[in-house]
Structure formats: C-alpha cells, structure tokens
Design an enzyme around this catalytic site. Structure first.
Site, PDB file in Angstrom:
ATOM      1  CG  ASP A   1     -19.245  18.834 -14.809  1.00  0.00           C
ATOM      2  OD1 ASP A   1     -18.452  18.375 -13.973  1.00  0.00           O
ATOM      3  OD2 ASP A   1     -19.127  18.651 -16.044  1.00  0.00           O
ATOM      4  CB  SER A   2     -18.771  16.808  -9.429  1.00  0.00           C
ATOM      5  OG  SER A   2     -18.297  18.016  -8.848  1.00  0.00           O
TER       6      SER A   2
ATOM      7  CG  ASP B   1     -16.658  22.052 -14.284  1.00  0.00           C
ATOM      8  OD1 ASP B   1     -15.650  22.298 -14.978  1.00  0.00           O
ATOM      9  OD2 ASP B   1     -16.737  21.077 -13.522  1.00  0.00           O
TER      10      ASP B   1
ATOM     11  CE  LYS C   1     -13.140  21.652 -13.958  1.00  0.00           C
ATOM     12  NZ  LYS C   1     -13.430  20.553 -14.930  1.00  0.00           N
TER      13      LYS C   1
ATOM     14  CD  GLU D   1     -14.881  17.292 -18.456  1.00  0.00           C
ATOM     15  OE1 GLU D   1     -15.067  16.421 -19.347  1.00  0.00           O
ATOM     16  OE2 GLU D   1     -15.400  17.221 -17.330  1.00  0.00           O
TER      17      GLU D   1
ATOM     18  CD  GLU E   1     -11.201  13.405 -12.994  1.00  0.00           C
ATOM     19  OE1 GLU E   1     -11.994  12.640 -12.421  1.00  0.00           O
ATOM     20  OE2 GLU E   1     -11.547  14.482 -13.522  1.00  0.00           O
TER      21      GLU E   1
END
Length: 282
Positions: free
Chosen positions: A49-50, A88, A118, A120, A186
């Site tokens: 999502d970056s 993501d 993915k 978080e 991270e």
C-alpha cells in the site's frame, strides 16, 4: 539453495520452508515493467500500500483504496512469472472483523491472481489471520511499525524498545500461531528482531530490522534512489536513478530547444522502405 533457484512458481509453503535457510529476497512492485525487472531476482514481490505514497503522492498509506490495490495488483501480475505475489490489504478493508477481511481478501485474490495477502497487526489481528488461513487464503503478517497505525504511534518511530519489546514478541508469536506463512518485522531494534526470528517458527522478513531475519524487503524505488528527498536510514541506495534521470531529462530539454532532437534517424521519409518497428505510445 535459495527459493530463487527454483524454476517453478514460488508458493507460500515454499517460503515457509525457507525458515533458517538462505535469506528470502523481497521487493515491492506497482507496475508491469517493474514487476518484470524484480521477478528475475526475487523470491517474493509485494504490491504494497506504499503505492499511495510512491506513485500517487499521498502523505501516508491511509488513503489507499481496495480498488487501487487491485488495479496495481493486476498490473504486477502481468509481469510476475515465478516470484510469490503478495498484495497488501489497505486500511479499512479488514479491521472490522474476519468476515470483512475474508470478503475483501477473496476479491483481491480472485481479481488479481495473487497467491497471498498481507495485513498489519499482531495479537488483535490473530483471529482474522486464523479465519483467513483456515479458509484457503495465505496471509503474510506485519508487526512492529505498522504504517496504517502511524497516527497511534505518533509518527514513523522505532517500535519495541525497552519494555515494548514484549509486545512485538507477543504479536509475532500470535500471528505465527494463527497460521501466517511469514511475518514482516518493520523498524524494530536489531537485538529484538534477532530474538523474534529465533523464537517463532515462520520466516521473518526484515525492513529496518536485522540481517539475522530470514529475509529482507525494501521499497524498490527507495533502493534505486528514485527519490532525492526521502532517505530513511534503514534503506541502502544501490544506485541513484533520480540523478541519472535528471541529467537525461535536462539533456532532452536542451536538444529539443536547440532543434537537435529529433535527428534524421528519428523521423520518416517519403520512401516506402521505411518500416516503423516500434509501437505507438500515448
């Protein structure tokens, strides 16, 4: 031998088996051309999502939508032949509960052809990870600094220092026990990343963590030096493409203004022998 040595398409179980072996090589991609470049060398390609910050100029990842992730996921799928493709899940697409997460993860996989998603979060997201994995959706977890929770952290700060280390350890253990096939660590202290890697049974993928992790991931544009103003300390610049691009663009601008481009080899005559082998771009 690394997973990259395999000729067949890499799968989540193959990645999981790399625990403690040759480190996994992971990079991001958001477009077909970049996907083709990294696929040759990587074990895992992440459509992160970056993309919101790297390609769309957003101030954070929070504005990224499910449709954006699917669009870029489709593009990357066209360029990936053998690396494991992970996409993501954006902010707001899974936090409500396991059923919401399954619905959106299933859509991502069906529309893009990716092999895994993915998400978080640690202990709080473990029930969702278990719900997805028991229903056939491989999950790559992400703990430590989780950018979607940046407002809770008060910025992009190192996580897991001091007493907070126990939280990171508990988060990593929880997602591993819930069925994730690997986990991103991270921006955590190196000693903590080493300890987590030794304690859990799935591969750890470090970003701002430790060389002791079972793999490493970076945003491709960062390691290629495509941004001159963004230089996080945990990123090694393997080249400076932004500087090279600036020189090339400046040279092009000069040649256009001096009528040196296009030259004779770049234009077409009346003779029928001229054959254009290129494809038009618009």
């Amino acid at each position: 031998m690394s997973v990259a040595g395999e000729t067949k398409t890499i799968t989540p179980p193959m990645v999981r088996l790399q625990k403690g072996r040759t480190p996994l090589v992971c990079l991001t991609a958001y477009t077909t051309p970049m996907a083709k470049l990294v696929d040759r060398h990587c074990d895992l390609v992440l459509v992160g999502d970056s993309v919101g910050m790297v390609l769309h100029g957003l101030p954070s990842t929070l504005g990224v939508t499910l449709d954006m992730m699917i669009m870029h996921g489709k593009a990357v799928r066209r360029g990936v032949e053998r690396a494991l493709l992970v996409i993501d899940m954006p902010f707001g697409s899974y936090e409500e509960g396991p059923e919401q997460a399954f619905r959106h993860a299933a859509r991502i996989m069906a529309e893009t052809g990716c092999a895994a998603v993915k998400l978080e979060g640690g202990e709080t997201m473990a029930p969702t990870v278990r719900f997805l994995t028991t229903r056939g959706i491989p999950v790559m977890a992400h703990v430590g600094l989780t950018p979607q929770a940046v407002n809770m952290f008060g910025g992009y700060r190192v996580q897991g220092r001091g007493e907070d280390a126990d939280r990171i350890r508990s988060d990593a253990t929880a997602v591993a026990d819930a069925g994730a096939f690997c986990v991103v660590l991270e921006k955590v202290p190196e000693h903590l990343a080493q300890r987590v890697t030794a304690e859990i049974t799935i591969p750890t993928i470090g970003i701002g963590a430790s060389p002791a992790c079972d793999g490493q991931i970076l945003v491709t544009e960062d390691m290629l030096g495509l941004f001159t103003s963004f230089r996080p300390s945990f990123v090694k610049r393997y080249t400076e493409l932004a500087q090279d691009a600036d020189v090339a663009i400046a040279t092009y601008a000069t040649e256009v203004r001096q009528r040196r481009f296009p030259a004779v080899e770049h234009v077409f005559s009346e003779a029928p022998k001229d054959v254009d082998v290129g494809q038009p771009r618009r």
